[in-house]
Design a protein around this motif. Structure first.
Motif, PDB file in Angstrom:
ATOM      1  N   ASP A   1       0.862  -1.189   0.000  1.00  0.00           N
ATOM      2  CA  ASP A   1       0.000   0.000   0.000  1.00  0.00           C
ATOM      3  C   ASP A   1       0.900   1.240   0.000  1.00  0.00           C
ATOM      4  O   ASP A   1       1.049   1.939   1.005  1.00  0.00           O
TER       5      ASP A   1
ATOM      6  N   VAL B   1       0.962   4.244  -1.633  1.00  0.00           N
ATOM      7  CA  VAL B   1       0.568   5.657  -1.724  1.00  0.00           C
ATOM      8  C   VAL B   1       0.492   6.308  -0.337  1.00  0.00           C
ATOM      9  O   VAL B   1       1.103   7.368  -0.116  1.00  0.00           O
ATOM     10  N   PRO B   2      -0.229   5.724   0.641  1.00  0.00           N
ATOM     11  CA  PRO B   2      -0.248   6.353   1.978  1.00  0.00           C
ATOM     12  C   PRO B   2       1.149   6.451   2.593  1.00  0.00           C
ATOM     13  O   PRO B   2       1.465   7.437   3.274  1.00  0.00           O
ATOM     14  N   TYR B   3       1.973   5.437   2.333  1.00  0.00           N
ATOM     15  CA  TYR B   3       3.320   5.472   2.893  1.00  0.00           C
ATOM     16  C   TYR B   3       4.124   6.610   2.282  1.00  0.00           C
ATOM     17  O   TYR B   3       4.830   7.349   2.989  1.00  0.00           O
TER      18      TYR B   3
ATOM     19  N   GLU C   1       2.927   9.365   1.035  1.00  0.00           N
ATOM     20  CA  GLU C   1       2.394  10.619   1.562  1.00  0.00           C
ATOM     21  C   GLU C   1       2.928  10.911   2.959  1.00  0.00           C
ATOM     22  O   GLU C   1       3.194  12.060   3.318  1.00  0.00           O
ATOM     23  N   GLN C   2       3.096   9.841   3.745  1.00  0.00           N
ATOM     24  CA  GLN C   2       3.671   9.999   5.089  1.00  0.00           C
ATOM     25  C   GLN C   2       5.117  10.492   5.002  1.00  0.00           C
ATOM     26  O   GLN C   2       5.542  11.374   5.760  1.00  0.00           O
TER      27      GLN C   2
END
Length: 502
Positions: A414, A416-418, A420-421
């Motif tokens: 996953d 994308v969230p990573y 963004e973080q």
């Protein structure tokens, strides 16, 4: 949902279809054959029929391809899909992607839509499809709608009853010849007479430019290389961004004492040029050259570029009387942003990426490597009458002394969230470090200028458009200046255990 097949959605790559069409690379099974192109073509025809208000049997499509070995098989599926719907087809053979759009504009062809079989500069085993209407190329929402409508159960029977051959390359070449003759501002039908110009097509589809465009204009094309289409790409990758490809055309330009070298990518929607000294005019330098040409006719216009262009380019455009609007990576993003600005009353006559994709308002915002070469040739003919050369137009461009481009891989599924973080933490890191100043406005990732012991430049960390990768770009105005900054940034990135540093 009827027709919904997730295997087809895996073929979407933004506004294109891309897949593996040939065996030969381990771990890359074939997923794009005539069966898939047949179903996608039927769905495209249904979509186009609704869009233009014509029955499928009243439509005319043009179909072309680059030199890839799998083109024949994929076109067979396209012809079958058209046969099932009764749609007339003009088979344009090996041609360029931009010419396929122009087939919807030329009165001789007058097509309602076009399909180009290409995967640009990707390896020999890949292939894909690009789609056009008279309004331009389709966007990713259009492609998703088409793939949603695919009905795999309809089969793929052999049918060429609606297919006619059309020499699009010849028609398109005459179009370019007319543009150069008019733009060069001479009464002569051969405004390039006395010039030696070498072309490197990389065994893609661009070889026509030497024989059908340059020679009728009087140019000596001796020394041109890799003009014959060969989908194995035996000499170098047809890609103006590739170092080996650029080196090949630089050597050819010097070896033949040419006035200009021109290199195209596989399907001719990108290009770069080489001046008589063997110096490459590509990336920021190509953007500067095209900007200078556009600003002569459209003072004050806004030049839209991708996110990785240099600060020196911004200064050059502003000094030349224009405005620089740095946007996102992706040629369609850049083009759509330029179109949006025009709709809002902000004149923008050029959208261009460092990759070599460049689109002019005067040319339907079509990203066309042959059109970029045409603009360069027109200006070269004008300058030579004044005893000048193309590099004279960009002499004021301040270029970095050092530059680095790295790809930091994200190893979590996953991603994308990573990513963004990571970007959120990167912003905090830069804000806390007095050596960096975050750039605003900024439309992609986090960009910051730095000043470290007299070492000045900029850094950009962003997410890839499609892959689990975070590209990291650095430019410095100091020789070997990127190394120091890279180490500072690596120390930060090492704090994330799901990042794989190069």
């Amino acid at each position: 949902m009827e027709g919904l097949d997730m295997d087809y959605f895996k073929l979407q790559n933004g506004s294109d279809i891309r897949g593996v069409a040939l065996e030969g690379i381990e771990g890359e099974p074939v997923n794009l054959t005539h069966v898939e192109t047949c179903g996608i073509t039927r769905a495209f025809i249904g979509w186009l029929s609704d869009k233009v208000g014509k029955a499928p049997s009243a439509l005319t499509l043009s179909v072309g391809c680059d030199s890839r070995l799998s083109a024949g098989d994929l076109k067979r599926g396209i012809f079958s899909g058209c046969g099932q719907t009764g749609t007339k087809v003009l088979d344009c053979g090996i041609t360029s992607t931009p010419s396929m759009f122009m087939s919807t504009r030329f009165t001789e062809s007058n097509c309602d839509g076009a399909i180009m079989v290409t995967a640009s500069h990707l390896p020999f085993n890949r292939n894909g499809m690009k789609f056009f209407t008279r309004e331009g190329g389709l966007d990713k929402r259009d492609i998703k709608a088409i793939l949603t409508a695919v009905d795999p159960s309809a089969g793929c029977p052999e049918d060429r009853s609606t297919v006619e051959e059309f020499d699009l390359v010849d028609r398109y070449s005459r179009h370019l010849v007319d543009l150069i003759r008019t733009g060069a501002g001479e009464a002569s039908a051969q405004p390039l007479s006395g010039m030696r110009i070498v072309v490197d097509a990389g065994n893609g589809a661009g070889g026509f430019f030497a024989e059908k465009v340059l020679k009728p204009l009087g140019a000596d094309t001796a020394g041109s290389q890799f003009l014959d289409p060969d989908g194995r790409f035996p000499n170098h990758i047809p890609n103006p961004e590739d170092d080996d490809a650029i080196h090949a055309i630089m050597e050819a330009t010097l070896r033949n004492r040419a006035d200009l070298g021109i290199i195209f990518d596989t399907d001719v929607d990108r290009s770069a040029v080489i001046d008589r000294t063997g110096s490459a005019i590509h990336r920021n330098r190509l953007i500067a050259l095209m900007s200078a040409i556009v600003l002569e006719d459209h003072p004050g216009t806004t030049i839209v570029t991708d996110s990785v262009t240099s600060d020196g380019l911004t200064a050059f455009i502003e000094k030349s009387g224009g405005r620089h609007h740095r946007f996102k990576r992706g040629y369609k993003n850049v083009i759509d942003e330029s179109i949006r600005l025009n709709r809002e009353g902000i004149p923008s006559h050029l959208a261009i990426e460092t990759s070599g994709h460049g689109a002019f308002k005067e040319n339907y915002f079509l990203d066309d490597g042959a059109y970029i070469a045409t603009k360069a040739l027109i200006k070269l003919a004008q300058l030579q009458r004044e005893g000048k050369d193309l590099p004279d137009l960009i002499a004021d461009l301040e270029e970095p002394k050092d530059e680095t481009s790295l790809r930091v891989k994200i190893t979590v599924a996953d991603f994308v969230p990573y990513g963004e973080q990571v970007l959120a933490s990167f912003r905090e890191f830069l804000e806390d470090d007095g050596r960096f100043q975050i750039v605003s406005p900024n439309h992609e990732g986090i960009r910051a200028n730095f000043a470290i012991d007299g070492n000045n430049g900029w850094v950009l960390l962003r997410m890839s458009l499609h892959d689990p990768v975070m590209p990291l770009n650095l430019e410095s105005m100091q020789e070997d200046g990127c190394a120091v900054v890279r180490e500072i940034l690596y120390d930060f990135l090492k704090g994330f255990d799901k990042l794989l540093l190069p």
